[in-house]
Design an enzyme around this catalytic site. Structure first.
Site, mmCIF file in Angstrom:
data_model
loop_
_atom_site.group_PDB
_atom_site.id
_atom_site.type_symbol
_atom_site.label_atom_id
_atom_site.label_comp_id
_atom_site.label_asym_id
_atom_site.label_seq_id
_atom_site.Cartn_x
_atom_site.Cartn_y
_atom_site.Cartn_z
ATOM 1 N N GLU A 26 0.955 -1.196 0.299
ATOM 2 C CA GLU A 26 0.061 -0.359 0.359
ATOM 3 C C GLU A 26 0.376 1.520 0.012
ATOM 4 O OE1 GLU A 26 -0.578 -2.462 1.910
ATOM 5 O OE2 GLU A 26 -1.972 -3.188 1.072
ATOM 6 N N PHE B 176 -11.165 -7.772 14.457
ATOM 7 C CA PHE B 176 -10.172 -7.913 13.414
ATOM 8 C C PHE B 176 -9.920 -6.323 13.041
ATOM 9 C CE2 PHE B 176 -9.187 -9.783 9.507
ATOM 10 C CZ PHE B 176 -7.414 -9.887 9.728
ATOM 11 N N GLN B 177 -8.959 -6.370 12.879
ATOM 12 C CA GLN B 177 -7.849 -4.871 11.248
ATOM 13 C C GLN B 177 -9.000 -3.486 11.595
ATOM 14 O OE1 GLN B 177 -8.328 -6.761 7.637
ATOM 15 N NE2 GLN B 177 -5.973 -7.615 8.441
ATOM 16 N N LYS C 155 -17.252 -0.457 7.283
ATOM 17 C CA LYS C 155 -18.022 -1.342 5.696
ATOM 18 C C LYS C 155 -19.288 -1.666 5.421
ATOM 19 C CE LYS C 155 -17.065 -6.682 4.634
ATOM 20 N NZ LYS C 155 -16.682 -7.577 4.747
ATOM 21 N N MET D 104 24.528 8.613 1.974
ATOM 22 C CA MET D 104 24.422 9.785 2.570
ATOM 23 C C MET D 104 24.803 9.733 3.733
ATOM 24 S SD MET D 104 23.656 12.883 2.193
ATOM 25 C CE MET D 104 22.358 13.381 0.665
#
Ligand SMILES: Cc1ncc(C[n+]2csc(CCOP(=O)(O)OP(=O)(O)O)c2C)c(N)n1
Ligand SMILES: [Mg+2]
Lengths: 185, 584
Positions: free
Chosen positions: B51, B113-114, B163, B485
């Site tokens: 993502e 969940f999630q 949802k 760097m």
């Protein structure tokens, strides 16, 4: 939030009256902004206004932590913030409420009642060895009251934090101060 | 007629109404309902491998098109994967709309969940975000999100959709502009500068003897490159373009001094230091530009044009603050200057200043030591070859590190919107996905990403996305086998005590890795091979190409203003040290 008393002589406090859209999370947005930018808050009071779509947040800010101008400009960037009034203590009316439970033997009770009456406070509750009193007034008034109660021993206390509105100048119309439309700084 | 849609259908239709032609994303549990109507939609969806890639692709797309990029992902871990690009877009004022799934409204707050507090987590890294609690609200929230992302100072917005809100029914509507404005009484960006301030600015500009136009990314956001050029040419004032503004003014222009700041040209850095008037246009006095703030351009008056009022006085107090859109303000400024000139006012002579600046430019060009025969390639050499071989109008994207600074230094930026990089957040891993997004936005242009070997390993998997979606980007890895760097800082400021910066000279095999992802992989080890490899890469247009340039491991970026030091303490390439006096 900083623990310092904001109302002392050399304090660097300033009051912001922030009109916000009355939506979920708006208080979190405001307080998160202060936390993230390192601006200190002395106190913060929030409640819906006379208009159901808006709430007013009164914030006492610590000018030692950041310039007022940056604070208001960053606040303005929040989409939910509709208007900010900077309330200079000299040109605003300020009120705060305190509730305090004070130790009181039977003999002391009368003294505390008298003291509370002198300050024009209220007795809210009386117990066997304590009384709960309240006072609304200017912050310095409340400081004095606290100091006076301290000799008896404060068991618990809660100050609400300051709320404030601009002082009406005699010529101004009250309605002009109320319109929530548009930003003015 | 009233039309009943599910929240998901309303969301996709709303995106279509916002003229979204492409979105980047990856589905999962909570966002599932939104992926169903997508099958019928004309919106192209690009399925990413992570993502974070979706977010940076949306940014790359937005950088080159000026239109908001859209990334759609599910709840929880997917939302947290989107956090870095949102913050990146926030720092660089990139218009982007993130859409995240959320657990059903009834489950919010139960550690379902999630579930994660996406709105809470992204509050300080979005311009605005919203948890949608009713399907009926969706069209309005989408309109608000696009409006906020693209107006004023652009930035990312996020819409978090439970949802059940996607599954519930709503009655379709599309809010009017007025309804959107009325719904946002606290959002009124000021685009038109204050006339009196603009006049005052015009006066200061005409009176200045050592002025500099300090041009930042806001000029690109405001699509003000053309009027900027008019202003520079009318007044003959030299221009510096910050890391975010490369391309806003042509590098080949005689008035262009290149990039200021920590790794800016000695000329740009010094000209700002000595200036008596900085005309800051859409720039924000970033610490990487100012160095030690108290020592920055000590004699300069400041005109600060920025659409974000909070930028005024945040770092340096302006003498003339102008809140407004850079394009509109510069247009008005041009008028005000012309008015003054017509009324007989004369501009101070900037001739001596220009010759002084030209002197610096002659004495202090970018410099590096060419590699000895048989020794490793120099990264700067690779960039010169890439630059010279690139078709006109090529868009160049970079990661973060030495390679980024060299790209900004050695590329010739002639046109706006040909440079895409992560300036404010400095996000390693930005280049590959941002290049993909840029190529999706401008399929007509060649897109080269110049990446580091460290950066590449953070998001390289998106080349699978690019191969499958036929997005032929080109990646040049300046492979110095180090977190270069950081190595440079350890070498210069930590007594060469190298700690955890050596990546490996053997692993991964970038060519094989590229091939495994469906790309053409080319390795370049010798200066002789560079040109042919670049030509080959430029000739391939049916798939992504990865060129692994094996470059010297110990090359350092110069000039350099060490962090926290004054710009006067700029470190030059060793070949120029003896000429230091000229900078006085
Ligand atoms: C996500 C992230 N982690 C760490 C850093 C700190 N950092 C800045 S540049 C750099 C080295 C980058 O290495 P590489 O991609 O090989 O580029 P080089 O400097 O060698 O050109 C690091 C670790 C960062 N900017 N971003
Ligand atoms: Mg490297």
């Amino acid at each position: 939030m900083s623990g310092k008393n904001p109302y002392g002589q050399d304090s660097q406090h300033h009051v912001l009256s922030v009109l916000v859209q009355n939506r979920p999370g708006v208080l979190a947005r405001v307080s998160a902004l202060f936390a993230r930018r390192g601006y200190n808050i002395f106190s913060l009071a929030v409640a819906p206004t006379e208009h159901p779509d808006y709430s007013r947040i009164t914030i006492v800010v610590d000018l030692a932590s950041a310039p007022l101008e940056q604070m208001t400009k960053q606040l303005f960037k929040l989409v939910d913030v509709v208007r900010i009034s900077e309330l200079d203590p000299r040109h605003s009316v300020e009120r705060e409420l305190i509730m305090a439970t004070v130790k009181a033997t039977a003999e002391q009770r009368g003294q505390i009642v008298e003291l509370t009456n002198i300050f024009e406070g209220k007795i809210l509750s009386v117990g066997v060895d304590a009384v709960t009193v309240s006072l609304d007034g200017s912050p310095s008034n409340i400081d004095d009251f606290m100091a006076a109660l301290n000799q008896y021993g404060i068991v618990e206390s809660q100050r609400t934090g300051l709320v404030a509105l601009p002082k009406l100048d005699r010529a101004a119309s009250a309605g002009a101060a109320k319109s929530p439309k548009g930003k003015a700084s | 007629m009233k039309e009943t849609l599910t929240g998901a259908q309303a969301l996709i239709r709303a995106l279509e109404h916002e003229n979204v032609d492409v979105m980047f994303g990856l589905p999962g549990g909570c966002i599932l309902p939104a992926y169903d109507p997508l099958i019928e939609s004309k919106i192209r969806h690009i399925l990413v491998r992570h993502e974070q890639g979706a977010g940076h692709m949306a940014e790359g797309y937005a950088h080159v098109t000026g239109r908001p990029g859209v990334a759609m992902v599910t709840s929880g871990p997917a939302a947290t994967n989107l956090v870095t690009p949102l913050c990146d877009a926030y720092m660089d004022s990139v218009p982007m709309v993130g859409i995240t799934g959320q657990v059903p409204t009834a489950a919010i707050g139960t550690d379902a969940f999630q579930e994660c507090d996406t709105v809470g987590i992204t509050r300080s890294i979005t311009k605005h975000n919203e948890l949608v609690m009713s399907a009926q609200d969706l069209p309005m929230v989408v309109r608000q999100a696009f409006h906020i992302a693209t107006t004023g100072r652009p930035g990312p917005t996020l819409i978090d959709i439970p949802k059940d809100v996607l599954q519930n029914e709503m009655t379709w509507y599309w809010p009017s502009d007025d309804e959107v404005l009325d719904s946002l009484p606290g959002y009124r960006p000021n685009v038109k500068g204050h006339a009196k301030m603009i006049k005052e600015a015009a006066r200061l500009i005409l009176a200045a003897r050592q002025p500099i136009l300090y041009v930042g990314g806001g000029v690109l956001k405001a699509r003000a490159a053309a009027v900027l050029r008019e202003l520079a040419e009318l007044t003959q004032i030299p221009v510096v373009t910050t890391l975010m503004a490369r391309g806003a003014f042509p590098d080949s222009h005689p008035l262009c001094l290149g990039m200021p700041g920590m790794h800016g040209t000695a000329t740009a850095v010094t000209a700002m230091q000595k200036s008596d008037l900085l005309i800051a246009l859409g720039s924000r006095f970033d610490d990487r530009v100012t160095g030690k703030v108290s020592a920055f351009a000590p004699d300069a008056k400041i005109i600060h044009v920025d659409i974000d009022p909070a930028e005024q006085g945040k770092v340096r107090r302006p003498d003339v603050p102008i809140v407004g859109d850079c394009r509109l303000v510069i247009e008005e400024m041009l008028k005000a200057i012309n008015d003054l000139l017509q009324s007989g006012e004369k501009q101070a002579d900037v001739g001596p200043w220009r010759s002084r600046v030209s002197g610096w430019r002659e004495q202090f060009p970018l410099a590096y030591d060419q590699s000895e025969p048989g020794a490793a390639l120099k990264p700067q050499f690779c960039l010169e070859k890439l630059r010279d071989g690139a078709p006109e109008g090529t868009i160049v994207v970079s990661g973060v590190g030495q390679h980024q600074m060299w790209t900004s230094q050695y590329w010739n930026f002639e046109e706006p919107y040909t440079w895409v990089n992560s300036g404010g957040l400095g996000t390693m891993g930005f280049a590959v996905p941002a290049a993909i997004g840029a190529k999706v936005g401008r399929p007509d242009k060649t897109v080269w990403a110049v990446d580091g070997d460290g950066c590449f390993q953070m998001t390289a998997q998106e080349l699978v996305t690019a191969s499958l979606e036929r997005i032929p980007v080109k990646i040049g890895i300046l492979n110095n086998t180090y977190l270069g760097m950081v190595r440079q800082w350890q070498e210069m400021f930590y007594d060469e005590r190298f700690s955890e910066v050596n990546l490996s000279g053997t692993l991964p095999d970038f060519v094989k890795w590229a091939e495994s992802m469906g790309c053409v992989g080319i390795r370049v080890e010798d200066p002789q091979e560079a040109e042919a490899a670049i030509d080959k890469a430029n000739s391939i247009n049916d798939r992504p190409v990865v060129v692994d340039f094996r470059v010297a491991e110990d090359e350092k970026v110069f000039p350099m203003v060490p962090a926290g030091k004054s710009n006067d303490d700029i470190l030059l390439h060793h070949s120029q040290d003896s000429r230091r006096e000229f900078l006085k």
